[in-house]
Design a protein around this motif. Structure first.
Motif, PDB file in Angstrom:
ATOM      1  N   SER A 181     -42.521   7.670   5.024  1.00 35.11           N
ATOM      2  CA  SER A 181     -42.479   6.448   4.218  1.00 35.11           C
ATOM      3  C   SER A 181     -41.566   6.645   3.007  1.00 35.11           C
ATOM      4  O   SER A 181     -41.238   7.766   2.624  1.00 35.11           O
ATOM      5  N   TRP A 198     -53.579  12.735  -0.543  1.00 34.25           N
ATOM      6  CA  TRP A 198     -53.772  11.750   0.529  1.00 34.25           C
ATOM      7  C   TRP A 198     -54.518  12.378   1.705  1.00 34.25           C
ATOM      8  O   TRP A 198     -55.453  11.795   2.249  1.00 34.25           O
ATOM      9  N   LYS A 245     -46.830   8.583   6.922  1.00 32.49           N
ATOM     10  CA  LYS A 245     -46.918   8.785   5.463  1.00 32.49           C
ATOM     11  C   LYS A 245     -45.744   9.627   4.977  1.00 32.49           C
ATOM     12  O   LYS A 245     -45.107   9.282   3.975  1.00 32.49           O
TER      13      LYS A 245
END
Length: 195
Positions: A138, A42, A135
């Motif tokens: 999450s 990512w 992120k």
């Protein structure tokens, strides 16, 4: 010249993320490494990121090197035991200074991910930090806990706070000068003209 250094040598701006397993265990878990590898992927896809260095790349490279023939795969192993063995073999086979002590804690309870940026502003770094934290926090990355740090992240936060403080101070000073002039000359009109 930072542009020349970034283009020819290495990124000038770095952030480091200390990442731990959520369950406070060791990092020698395949679920931890798979989630870490997803996070690294990512981060590499973010527009401001130039390079990402992580221990997950070392584990994938070792797994690839130890599996020859048709089984040759560049991936995180499916076994916690194999991950621990690969890391041990790597640590004892490399010369002093090349070991993973700069990326893994001695207790093997956390690892460090280094993220190198292109020439970015403080606002872009702050935006990246917020995206990274959201992120990590999450549900997709529930196996990880992480905190970004490093000179680039710290200075971007300092500059943002300093800019807000300077604007606030300027407004207070203008108001104070206007008030003082209005009191000294006993005229609101002169106080407003001083703005």
């Amino acid at each position: 010249n930072t542009d020349l250094m970034t283009d020819k040598v290495t990124p000038f701006y770095f952030a480091f993320v200390s990442i731990e397993p959520e369950n406070q265990g060791t990092i020698n878990q395949q679920i931890f490494f798979k989630k870490l590898d997803e996070l690294v992927g990512w981060a590499r896809n973010q527009p401001e990121v130039m390079v990402v260095r992580s221990v997950s790349d070392v584990v994938k490279r070792l797994n690839n090197n130890f599996n020859t023939g048709p089984d040759k795969i560049y991936a995180i192993p499916d076994s916690d035991k194999l991950i621990a063995q690969l890391l041990l073999i790597y640590d004892i086979s490399v010369p002093k200074g090349m070991e993973l002590s700069d990326r893994i804690t001695i207790d093997k309870d956390a690892t460090k991910m280094a993220i190198g940026f292109r020439d970015v502003s403080s606002k872009e770094l702050k935006d990246f930090e917020e995206r990274l934290l959201s992120k990590i926090n999450s549900k997709e990355f529930v196996a990880l806990e992480g905190i970004p740090t490093g000179p680039s992240i710290l200075f971007s936060n300092i500059w943002n706070d300093a800019a807000r403080g300077n604007i606030k101070s300027l407004l207070i000073a203008v108001f104070a000068v206007t008030l003082i002039i209005a009191i000294i000359f006993k005229s609101i009109k002169l106080g407003l003209i001083s703005l």
